[in-house]
Design a protein around this motif. Sequence first.
Motif, mmCIF file in Angstrom:
data_model
loop_
_atom_site.group_PDB
_atom_site.id
_atom_site.type_symbol
_atom_site.label_atom_id
_atom_site.label_comp_id
_atom_site.label_asym_id
_atom_site.label_seq_id
_atom_site.Cartn_x
_atom_site.Cartn_y
_atom_site.Cartn_z
ATOM 1 N N LEU A 362 -28.982 30.785 -41.522
ATOM 2 C CA LEU A 362 -28.247 30.548 -40.282
ATOM 3 C C LEU A 362 -26.761 30.339 -40.534
ATOM 4 O O LEU A 362 -25.960 30.401 -39.613
ATOM 5 C CB LEU A 362 -28.824 29.327 -39.557
ATOM 6 N N GLY A 363 -26.388 30.113 -41.804
ATOM 7 C CA GLY A 363 -24.976 29.940 -42.127
ATOM 8 C C GLY A 363 -24.237 31.238 -42.368
ATOM 9 O O GLY A 363 -23.074 31.205 -42.773
ATOM 10 N N GLY A 364 -24.860 32.397 -42.105
ATOM 11 C CA GLY A 364 -24.151 33.648 -42.352
ATOM 12 C C GLY A 364 -24.845 34.885 -41.836
ATOM 13 O O GLY A 364 -24.508 35.411 -40.786
ATOM 14 N N ASP A 365 -25.866 35.359 -42.559
ATOM 15 C CA ASP A 365 -26.524 36.623 -42.210
ATOM 16 C C ASP A 365 -27.658 36.462 -41.218
ATOM 17 O O ASP A 365 -28.115 37.451 -40.637
ATOM 18 C CB ASP A 365 -27.064 37.299 -43.472
ATOM 19 N N GLY A 366 -28.180 35.247 -41.048
ATOM 20 C CA GLY A 366 -29.260 35.035 -40.094
ATOM 21 C C GLY A 366 -30.642 35.338 -40.626
ATOM 22 O O GLY A 366 -31.594 35.428 -39.856
ATOM 23 N N ASN A 367 -30.791 35.509 -41.957
ATOM 24 C CA ASN A 367 -32.104 35.791 -42.514
ATOM 25 C C ASN A 367 -33.018 34.573 -42.413
ATOM 26 O O ASN A 367 -32.569 33.451 -42.143
ATOM 27 C CB ASN A 367 -31.978 36.227 -43.981
ATOM 28 N N LEU A 368 -34.290 34.783 -42.698
ATOM 29 C CA LEU A 368 -35.279 33.717 -42.587
ATOM 30 C C LEU A 368 -35.552 33.030 -43.918
ATOM 31 O O LEU A 368 -35.917 31.856 -43.941
ATOM 32 C CB LEU A 368 -36.595 34.273 -42.021
ATOM 33 N N ILE A 369 -35.399 33.751 -45.033
ATOM 34 C CA ILE A 369 -35.713 33.192 -46.347
ATOM 35 C C ILE A 369 -34.596 33.548 -47.321
ATOM 36 O O ILE A 369 -34.230 34.725 -47.453
ATOM 37 C CB ILE A 369 -37.052 33.726 -46.895
ATOM 38 N N ALA A 370 -34.063 32.538 -48.006
ATOM 39 C CA ALA A 370 -33.093 32.740 -49.090
ATOM 40 C C ALA A 370 -33.139 31.494 -49.966
ATOM 41 O O ALA A 370 -32.282 30.618 -49.898
ATOM 42 C CB ALA A 370 -31.695 32.972 -48.537
ATOM 43 N N ARG A 371 -34.175 31.411 -50.790
ATOM 44 C CA ARG A 371 -34.405 30.213 -51.594
ATOM 45 C C ARG A 371 -33.940 30.415 -53.023
ATOM 46 O O ARG A 371 -34.037 31.504 -53.589
ATOM 47 C CB ARG A 371 -35.896 29.845 -51.586
ATOM 48 N N LEU A 372 -33.457 29.334 -53.606
ATOM 49 C CA LEU A 372 -33.114 29.287 -55.021
ATOM 50 C C LEU A 372 -34.147 28.399 -55.700
ATOM 51 O O LEU A 372 -34.157 27.179 -55.502
ATOM 52 C CB LEU A 372 -31.714 28.712 -55.234
ATOM 53 N N GLY A 373 -35.012 28.988 -56.493
ATOM 54 C CA GLY A 373 -36.067 28.218 -57.134
ATOM 55 C C GLY A 373 -35.943 28.253 -58.641
ATOM 56 O O GLY A 373 -35.370 29.174 -59.220
ATOM 57 N N ASN A 374 -36.494 27.222 -59.282
ATOM 58 C CA ASN A 374 -36.524 27.155 -60.753
ATOM 59 C C ASN A 374 -35.147 27.329 -61.365
ATOM 60 O O ASN A 374 -34.987 28.021 -62.382
ATOM 61 C CB ASN A 374 -37.473 28.222 -61.322
ATOM 62 N N LEU A 375 -34.142 26.727 -60.743
ATOM 63 C CA LEU A 375 -32.791 26.783 -61.297
ATOM 64 C C LEU A 375 -32.715 25.724 -62.393
ATOM 65 O O LEU A 375 -32.608 24.526 -62.110
ATOM 66 C CB LEU A 375 -31.773 26.514 -60.199
ATOM 67 N N MET A 376 -32.766 26.160 -63.644
ATOM 68 C CA MET A 376 -32.893 25.241 -64.769
ATOM 69 C C MET A 376 -31.963 25.644 -65.907
ATOM 70 O O MET A 376 -31.626 26.817 -66.071
ATOM 71 C CB MET A 376 -34.329 25.213 -65.302
ATOM 72 N N LEU A 377 -31.609 24.640 -66.698
ATOM 73 C CA LEU A 377 -30.737 24.849 -67.851
ATOM 74 C C LEU A 377 -31.246 24.026 -69.021
ATOM 75 O O LEU A 377 -31.565 22.844 -68.872
ATOM 76 C CB LEU A 377 -29.310 24.412 -67.521
#
Length: 903
Positions: A362-377
């Motif tokens: 909702l903050g830009g393109d209006g898509n339904l799914i845009a998740r960042l998962g397993n972001l690890m270092l």
Amino acid sequence: MALALLLGSGLWLGLAQVAARDSTTLTGYVRNVAGVPVANARLTLLTARQSVVATALSDTDGRYLFDDIQPGAYELVAATADGLGVRLAVALAAGVPTQRDLVVVTTSVAETVTVTADVGLVQDKDELGQTVTVIPVGRLRERATQGLAEAFAEEAGLSVQQTSPTLGGVFVRGLVASRVSVFVDGVRYTTSAQRGGISTFFNLLEPSGLRGAEVLHGPHGAQYGSDSLGGSIQLLTATAPLTATGFEFRGESSFFGTSATAGFGNATRLAFGTTRVGAVVNVAGRRINTLRAGGGRDSRAAVTRFFDLPSNRFYGERQPDTAFTEYAGSLKAVATPASGHQFVFHYQRGQQDGGKRSDQLLGGDGNLIARLGNLMLDFGYVRYDGQRIGWFDSVTVTGSFNIQREERINQGGQGNPQALIGSQYERTRTGGVSLFGSKVVGRHTLLGGADVYRDVMRGRAFDVNPTTGVAVAARPRVPTGAYVNNYGFFVQDVWEALPNRLRLSASLRYGVASYRARARDNAPVGGRAVVEDDAVRTAAWTFRLSGAWQLGRGFVLAGNVARGFRPPNMTDLGSLGLQGNGVYEVAAPAVAGRNAFIGTTADATAVSTGLPVRQVIPESSLSYEGSLRYRNGRLDADVTGFVTNINDLLTTQTLILPLGAVGTRLGTEIITAQLPTGAVFVAPAVSPVRIRANFTDARIVGIESSLGVKLTPSWSLSGNFTWLHAEDRATGQPPDVEGGTPPPQGLLRLRYQPPGSAWWVEGVAAAAHRQTRLSSLNLDDRRIGATRTRTQIQNFFRRGATVRGLVEAGPDGRFGTADDRLRLTGETLAQIQNRVLGTATSAPLFPVLPGWMTLNLRGGYRFGERQDLTVAVDNLLDQNYRTISSGVDAPGRNLTIRYTVRF
């Protein structure tokens, strides 16, 4: 076993005897700002690589002594139990006793000591030909609540970029992400898998685990290798303590809360040390909740971009999809088996949970799914630092590892619930080895060394049909099994041409990067091979020449010439698929033999340039800078002018294919539409397909300036200003540099801090001019210009807005007819399109990046020796703004409270 122990003991004894030759002493007094001697201050002598050489305690008169120290350049750090401290650069000569007195102060607002500008040396900034920004630990703590990138705000020549609440980066001289290299304690953190316009893993580096940061402006490829066309960011982790005598344990815990994000967190550091062994442990966690931007509005929300309506009329003042949780921990241990020989072990872990690309939702393109998962270092190194090893005065050997993991789950189509849900998992594993040795010969400090890093990508991808639940394999963004070997050899000479008057520095490096991807490492998709065999090798010489001339009466004249080099990385060479900016992108091998051409722009208006698509080649830069500095104890001022020429600029342009391409494939996607110009489209993206290409040459001209004035013993005034101008060298127009160019910006700070008092307060005014020079790439970027077309408005109206209940069906009760209406205004789709675009087919929401100004009030109080409290009220006027290339607006009016206790 006994024989081995005997031989080992003899070896260390022999090394210790060698190291004891030609030693010297360092002494002085520690006082506070009132001139009172400070007893029991902890003093640490560090090498440029942050290895502990020796420790001492000041006596009742404030006197300290370091005896039997090897000659060289060191960092001298003093710290007291109540949080006062100071850093100095000291140069020790053989057989010449040196005295340096120190004045410890509260939270440092500016520092001049740099340990990264010339590899292996500790120096004052005024001794350098190039520009260096030093950010002390006090400023890191004040600024960085949501992520590390925030710590670099308010500095000359720098600008903060925040792609999403979790992802952030730093512009250096107008360049960001892949053109700014990052190092941790001299170990390369940047990998060849990084994306072009965002810094996915930068904010996984925990700010509470650092003791400072330095930014080297301009190319530094001669010392630090590829990718530093704009500059390099050098992060220095907390030092594990050693003691002069006995055992020491100390700790610190810091709590914070912020109102704009309803966020909170804690960082706790525990350290112990003996005369031979020390360790420091840092653990941190933060919860960042939904953001309230200035005015309670999201300037590029989907409802604003496509319907020209304020976001707070749809979902209130706080922005959805902006919350996340982060955890981090680190361990650093040192062991000194003999004088002049030290081993260092460092490991850190970072993880982000619950993050989303709000600019795709909702903050830009209006898509339904845009998740960042397993972001690890997982990042670490083992280092040996030795003094008087054979012919060398010092030798450093480091082995390192770096594992970065992410998973991106996206559903495109601007809210199309029937669109495939794509999942892309990536893991980049890097191993590295570096070594160098230094030697002082007369007035020359010579250094030579080599480093090698190997990046290996592992990826898997699949698409899920949301209706049937069936998952099918897809091509990874970068081929799995792709790797890059990045290595080089370098030499450096720092020459005191005229002692205390003229210092010259020269560096030279030969660097090589080789890429390979193999079809056999990647499974076919739908029975078709989607990865081609590919191999690219590039090499280049880079250099740096600089000098600083002490003119007298406080004036310093400095200059620097440097060549930078950035070989194409995995993203440039092997990327194919939907990218984080919502664009479907292909690399040259994917269109080999298809008579493909490069488009004139990066949007749907592109026509063919007549330039065929070819495999990309390295970027290079040549930078010139000159500085005039003035220091007299009450006034610090400097101004730097620079010119950076970038050759073979690597960017993304619209792909042009021969007519009749509809129905054919690009990777795993079928081309669904083609314009008469040859631009093509695929289902996952609403913009034309783009190709990476060395399209043009660019020039960036800039001015960086700063000023600090001690008005009275209690009042001080400081500020800075940065101006940049970027152009395509062929046309004079804004170049298609991903991320755009930051606008002119500046800051003014007035601080009141009575000498010896327990409190301080400051007011800060920060401002940026509007940026009118935006390229087609910038205007099409949802984070900058946020272009909207009639088709995009239709897609969001029929899909994302309808699914979220913002649209009501026509009289017949069926969605998808011309009578459907937006609930809030009662408008039909056609009425909205005409109101937003008039007769045009497309237009950016922001043809220029608006300017902004904020007023901020900050202060702190020290309770005795063990407790600190800082309070900040930022953006007092609740201005709505965002920095260039950011996917979220800056916080609105924001109260931050931080409490720190030491034990």
